[in-house]
Scaffold this motif. Sequence first.
Motif, short mmCIF file in Angstrom:
data_model
loop_
_atom_site.label_atom_id
_atom_site.label_comp_id
_atom_site.label_asym_id
_atom_site.label_seq_id
_atom_site.Cartn_x
_atom_site.Cartn_y
_atom_site.Cartn_z
N SER A 1 0.35 11.91 68.66
CA SER A 1 -0.68 12.52 67.83
C SER A 1 -1.38 13.66 68.56
O SER A 1 -1.67 14.72 67.98
CB SER A 1 -1.69 11.46 67.40
N MET A 2 -1.67 13.47 69.85
CA MET A 2 -2.29 14.55 70.63
C MET A 2 -1.37 15.76 70.74
O MET A 2 -1.81 16.91 70.62
CB MET A 2 -2.64 14.03 72.02
N MET A 3 -0.08 15.49 70.94
CA MET A 3 0.86 16.60 71.06
C MET A 3 0.97 17.38 69.75
O MET A 3 0.96 18.61 69.74
CB MET A 3 2.24 16.06 71.46
N LEU A 4 1.05 16.66 68.62
CA LEU A 4 1.14 17.32 67.33
C LEU A 4 -0.15 18.07 66.99
O LEU A 4 -0.11 19.11 66.32
CB LEU A 4 1.46 16.30 66.24
N THR A 5 -1.29 17.57 67.44
CA THR A 5 -2.55 18.29 67.25
C THR A 5 -2.53 19.62 67.98
O THR A 5 -2.98 20.66 67.46
CB THR A 5 -3.73 17.44 67.74
N GLY A 6 -1.99 19.61 69.21
CA GLY A 6 -1.85 20.86 69.96
C GLY A 6 -0.89 21.82 69.30
O GLY A 6 -1.12 23.04 69.27
#
Length: 415
Positions: free
Chosen positions: A296-301
């Motif tokens: 989720s953090m990676m996709l937010t970036g």
Amino acid sequence: MKRPAFLLVILFVGCVRAEPNCTERRCLAQMLINKEYYSQPQYENCTLPIEVPFIEYQTLAVDTKNLRLNSRLVAAVEWLDPALAWDMSVYKFDRVVLPVKKIWTPQLHVTNGITTSMKHASDDLVVFSNGRVVHRVIINAEVNCEVNLFNYPFAGDECPVAIQTFSTGDCGTGLRLGDVRMIDGSHGDWQTDFATLKKQRDDRNYITVGLSIKYSNPFITLLLPSILIVLADLVSFALPLRGGERNTFKVTLALSFTMFLNILNNELPGDSQCSPIIRTHFCICLILLVLSMLVSMMLTGVAKDGLLIFNCFSKCSARRDKGNSDENKDEEIKADISVVHLDVSEDIQMLRKVVKFLEALDTKKQKHAKYEKIANRGDKIFFWFYFFVASSYITAMTCVMVKYKCKVNHFDFWY
């Protein structure tokens, strides 16, 4: 004539003196006490049989952390001591009460007990005219029982409580056990299902105690929260990628899960022959939560500025745009040198700047829209992958917890 009559008188007086002056029950008890028979009754085969008509078994507590079973046994014991018999023509009583410390009594202990203490249920016991002695003893024992906790919180197992007496070779005492009565089957999170008398050999008697966990409490406090946290993590995919709300929620779930790990560590033992599979369950759930949080953090970036995967592509495009702008700037300079527009006003120059700014802003919005589209597509793909893996895992783990049986050798204390 005088001599025989004199002898008869002497014989009569001697018989009267030989008879006890007191024939009451208390005098009988004192007579038996004065014999001071503190040693075991001796027979030709050097073995005294001890009858145990019944045993009342009670489970006091089950220490899940240290794998200990605390038991209380009340045993009725009977044995024959011919030295304590009396003639009922002299003492007309069929039984008498004696202090338990004034005669020999057998010692019972639990073979596989870490600590065993036997005490007399009363300070007195009953002796019958034929020498039969009837008494009761209380045994408190802490048994080292390797409880099978593989299926925790649906665990259940059988623990042996081995009862023995003193015996060395052909001498000593031998037990003849009768019935076992179970009392007070409920204690904490554990339930005593049954208590049955069994034996491996004539000299190896034990009580098989059936134990099972009342799964409602550990299921509500441990297993159910882990399932609900994974379910909440699945539902969190409904939150938008941008803004940070989803990432904050997932971090909160991961931190909350560590609290249940501490509770699990305090409840269950460190290791055993059949280690609880719920430890593996919590480990896999934590891995799923952390994986979901990282993705989720990676996709937010990615949704924000094409982080990681698309960062290099954005750098290349930026370089091309910079090159194109330099070329356009050179062309404008050349045009300005070749042709001099004397009638260009400041409004037209300002309009050109606004047009360039709007074009750059539109280009940036297109990039962000492209990144968000890619991130949302990856988010949907990961959601369905996560949903399939989590659902399959929880179903498989529940089946294993309920149905699989792990075998433990409870009789390794006998060699």
